[in-house]
Design an enzyme around this catalytic site. Structure first.
Site, PDB file in Angstrom:
ATOM      1  CB  VAL A  84      42.945  41.134  31.609  1.00  0.00           C
ATOM      2  CG1 VAL A  84      42.318  41.983  32.698  1.00  0.00           C
ATOM      3  CG2 VAL A  84      44.094  40.333  32.205  1.00  0.00           C
ATOM      4  NE  ARG A 245      35.381  40.906  35.260  1.00  0.00           N
ATOM      5  CZ  ARG A 245      36.192  41.710  34.575  1.00  0.00           C
ATOM      6  NH1 ARG A 245      36.428  42.939  34.997  1.00  0.00           N
ATOM      7  NH2 ARG A 245      36.747  41.283  33.447  1.00  0.00           N
ATOM      8  CG  ASP A 269      35.116  50.936  36.166  1.00  0.00           C
ATOM      9  OD1 ASP A 269      34.313  51.723  35.625  1.00  0.00           O
ATOM     10  OD2 ASP A 269      35.901  50.211  35.516  1.00  0.00           O
ATOM     11  CD  GLU A 274      29.794  45.414  35.376  1.00  0.00           C
ATOM     12  OE1 GLU A 274      30.115  45.249  34.174  1.00  0.00           O
ATOM     13  OE2 GLU A 274      30.606  45.526  36.294  1.00  0.00           O
ATOM     14  CG  HIS A 293      33.178  47.128  33.489  1.00  0.00           C
ATOM     15  ND1 HIS A 293      32.817  45.829  33.780  1.00  0.00           N
ATOM     16  CD2 HIS A 293      34.519  47.098  33.277  1.00  0.00           C
ATOM     17  CE1 HIS A 293      33.898  45.062  33.730  1.00  0.00           C
ATOM     18  NE2 HIS A 293      34.937  45.816  33.429  1.00  0.00           N
ATOM     19  CB  SER A 296      40.247  48.656  29.401  1.00  0.00           C
ATOM     20  OG  SER A 296      39.014  48.219  28.867  1.00  0.00           O
TER      21      SER A 296
HETATM   22  P1  NDP Z   1      46.560  39.683  37.593  1.00  0.00           P
HETATM   23  O1  NDP Z   1      46.318  38.241  37.396  1.00  0.00           O
HETATM   24  O2  NDP Z   1      47.879  40.270  37.222  1.00  0.00           O
HETATM   25  O3  NDP Z   1      46.269  40.096  39.091  1.00  0.00           O
HETATM   26  C1  NDP Z   1      45.241  39.521  39.812  1.00  0.00           C
HETATM   27  C2  NDP Z   1      45.617  39.578  41.256  1.00  0.00           C
HETATM   28  O4  NDP Z   1      44.531  39.000  41.998  1.00  0.00           O
HETATM   29  C3  NDP Z   1      46.867  38.771  41.595  1.00  0.00           C
HETATM   30  O5  NDP Z   1      47.831  39.628  42.123  1.00  0.00           O
HETATM   31  C4  NDP Z   1      46.375  37.796  42.645  1.00  0.00           C
HETATM   32  O6  NDP Z   1      47.259  37.735  43.730  1.00  0.00           O
HETATM   33  C5  NDP Z   1      45.095  38.432  43.125  1.00  0.00           C
HETATM   34  N1  NDP Z   1      44.278  37.424  43.784  1.00  0.00           N
HETATM   35  C6  NDP Z   1      43.861  36.235  43.314  1.00  0.00           C
HETATM   36  N2  NDP Z   1      43.214  35.559  44.270  1.00  0.00           N
HETATM   37  C7  NDP Z   1      43.213  36.365  45.345  1.00  0.00           C
HETATM   38  C8  NDP Z   1      42.708  36.241  46.653  1.00  0.00           C
HETATM   39  N3  NDP Z   1      42.062  35.142  47.028  1.00  0.00           N
HETATM   40  N4  NDP Z   1      42.881  37.272  47.512  1.00  0.00           N
HETATM   41  C9  NDP Z   1      43.538  38.382  47.147  1.00  0.00           C
HETATM   42  N5  NDP Z   1      44.054  38.544  45.925  1.00  0.00           N
HETATM   43  C10 NDP Z   1      43.891  37.549  45.037  1.00  0.00           C
HETATM   44  O7  NDP Z   1      45.385  40.402  36.767  1.00  0.00           O
HETATM   45  P2  NDP Z   1      45.281  41.929  36.315  1.00  0.00           P
HETATM   46  O8  NDP Z   1      45.932  42.790  37.317  1.00  0.00           O
HETATM   47  O9  NDP Z   1      45.672  42.046  34.899  1.00  0.00           O
HETATM   48  O10 NDP Z   1      43.686  42.126  36.401  1.00  0.00           O
HETATM   49  C11 NDP Z   1      43.032  42.015  37.643  1.00  0.00           C
HETATM   50  C12 NDP Z   1      41.528  42.056  37.459  1.00  0.00           C
HETATM   51  O11 NDP Z   1      41.113  43.373  37.125  1.00  0.00           O
HETATM   52  C13 NDP Z   1      40.979  41.203  36.311  1.00  0.00           C
HETATM   53  O12 NDP Z   1      40.809  39.872  36.725  1.00  0.00           O
HETATM   54  C14 NDP Z   1      39.673  41.878  36.000  1.00  0.00           C
HETATM   55  O13 NDP Z   1      38.633  41.254  36.719  1.00  0.00           O
HETATM   56  C15 NDP Z   1      39.844  43.297  36.505  1.00  0.00           C
HETATM   57  N6  NDP Z   1      39.835  44.278  35.420  1.00  0.00           N
HETATM   58  C16 NDP Z   1      38.902  45.285  35.452  1.00  0.00           C
HETATM   59  C17 NDP Z   1      38.881  46.242  34.470  1.00  0.00           C
HETATM   60  C18 NDP Z   1      37.870  47.326  34.491  1.00  0.00           C
HETATM   61  O14 NDP Z   1      37.496  47.810  33.432  1.00  0.00           O
HETATM   62  N7  NDP Z   1      37.411  47.768  35.634  1.00  0.00           N
HETATM   63  C19 NDP Z   1      39.830  46.221  33.334  1.00  0.00           C
HETATM   64  C20 NDP Z   1      40.783  45.135  33.418  1.00  0.00           C
HETATM   65  C21 NDP Z   1      40.755  44.202  34.418  1.00  0.00           C
HETATM   66  P3  NDP Z   1      48.147  36.408  43.967  1.00  0.00           P
HETATM   67  O15 NDP Z   1      49.117  36.414  42.833  1.00  0.00           O
HETATM   68  O16 NDP Z   1      48.759  36.622  45.288  1.00  0.00           O
HETATM   69  O17 NDP Z   1      47.200  35.274  43.905  1.00  0.00           O
END
Ligand code: NDP
Length: 328
Positions: A84, A245, A269, A274, A293, A296
């Protein structure tokens, strides 16, 4: 008379679950060339493999930059990532070339939120330390003051980035008896009411929370967000969790915060780089739990991600609607 379809070339940068490979090989649309390994494709092989490709199925460990796009050439119609997150791709350059992008939102949300809860509990309740003590003979008897940690009951939890995953984490944490759920981000979310989430400035979240969970996207704005100033605003008994990340965290500053007692403990995680080198200072700390990591990583989620990324790729090749197209 039927129109002869040109078979398009696809490069897949890693061995992926068979659910995805099956879709590609049975499509009759493309010829797949695969980097048939569990290890990342070396850069030269990526550049070679992608040459002339119409489609690229990649992973978050592949850096998709101008050089790769250039190596692919003008045939390239679609990039489908098995993730994602899309911080590994040069989106501006991709847009300039009119290449469509598929990704895998939603299908990994539950697995990642579940892992985040597991990591939070493991970190706060010191599970890895406890397991080690059992194995190395450190467990002498039941001791009132031994291996105590922090519980969620009555706590204040803060989620930085209440997106799909952040919200799924909040939903899971609430039933543990969390008293207040704060969140920060760029905008307030109407759906936050489902978890009685309070939209607050980041500084408020940091100073009031017992648990700080980072689940935002990595962007130029969030890169290095968790730095010295950030940790200095947190409570000394606070638990820090990052499953977004690695680059969102300044790891030197986190190390300082953990060794000086600025914060209680951290669970990660994701790291930079990495894999995290085995001699990295963070790995010497008992109050830091690092996972490789695996947010998922359930069998079913990875299968569904492979399926979705294959279907995204096929739609991109055929110029039809993608199940999950990244609009950027
Ligand atoms: P979404 O796009 O649904 O959520 C991302 C969130 O980040 C939004 O709510 C957004 O808030 C917020 N965001 C963006 N810019 C900022 C900022 N400057 N300050 C604070 N918040 C901010 O994505 P997902 O929830 O689907 O995924 C989130 C992340 O999780 C992915 O981008 C990925 O990097 C990570 N991930 C990690 C995994 C792992 O294995 N550990 C697995 C899957 C994902 P707003 O809408 O207010 O901008």
């Amino acid at each position: 008379m039927h129109t002869a379809h040109k078979i398009m070339k696809v490069f897949v940068t890693r061995r992926i679950p068979q659910e995805g490979m099956k879709i590609l090989s049975q499509s009759g649309v493309c010829k797949v060339s695969l980097w048939d390994s569990d290890e990342p494709v070396p850069r030269e092989e990526l550049l070679k493999g992608v040459a002339g490709a119409h489609g690229l199925l990649c992973l978050l460990s592949d850096k998709i930059d101008t050089e790769v796009l250039h190596a692919a050439g003008p045939n390239l119609k679609v990039i489908s990532t098995l993730s994602v997150g899309f911080d590994h791709m040069a989106m501006d350059e991709i847009k300039k070339r009119g290449v469509r992008v598929g990704y895998t939102p939603d299908v990994l949300t539950d697995a990642t939120a579940e892992l985040t809860v597991a990591l939070l509990l493991a970190t706060a309740r010191r599970l890895p330390e406890g397991v080690l003590e059992v194995k190395n003979g450190g467990w002498s008897t039941w001791k009132p003051l031994w291996l105590c940690g922090y519980g969620l009951l009555g706590s204040t939890v803060g989620v930085i980035g209440l997106g799909r995953i952040g919200m799924a984490i909040a939903r899971r944490l609430k039933p543990f008896g969390v008293k207040r759920l704060l969140y920060s981000g760029r905008t307030a979310k109407s759906y936050a009411s489902d978890v009685e989430g309070e939209y607050v400035p980041l500084d408020t979240l940091l100073s009031e929370c017992d648990f700080v969970v980072v689940s935002c996207a990595l962007t130029p704005e969030t890169q290095g967000l968790c730095n010295k100033a950030f940790f200095s605003k947190m409570k000394n008994n606070a638990v820090f969790i990052n499953t977004s990340r690695g680059a969102v965290v300044n790891q030197e500053d986190l190390y300082q915060a953990l060794t000086t007692g600025q914060i209680a403990c951290a669970g990660l995680d994701v790291t930079t780089p990495e894999p995290l080198p085995t001699d990295h200072p963070l790995l010497t700390l008992k109050n830091c739990v690092v996972l490789p990591h695996i947010g998922s990583a359930t069998y079913s989620t990875r299968g569904i991600m492979a399926e979705l990324s294959a279907n995204n790729l096929l739609a991109g090749l055929q110029g039809t609607d993608m199940p999950s197209e990244l609009k950027f």
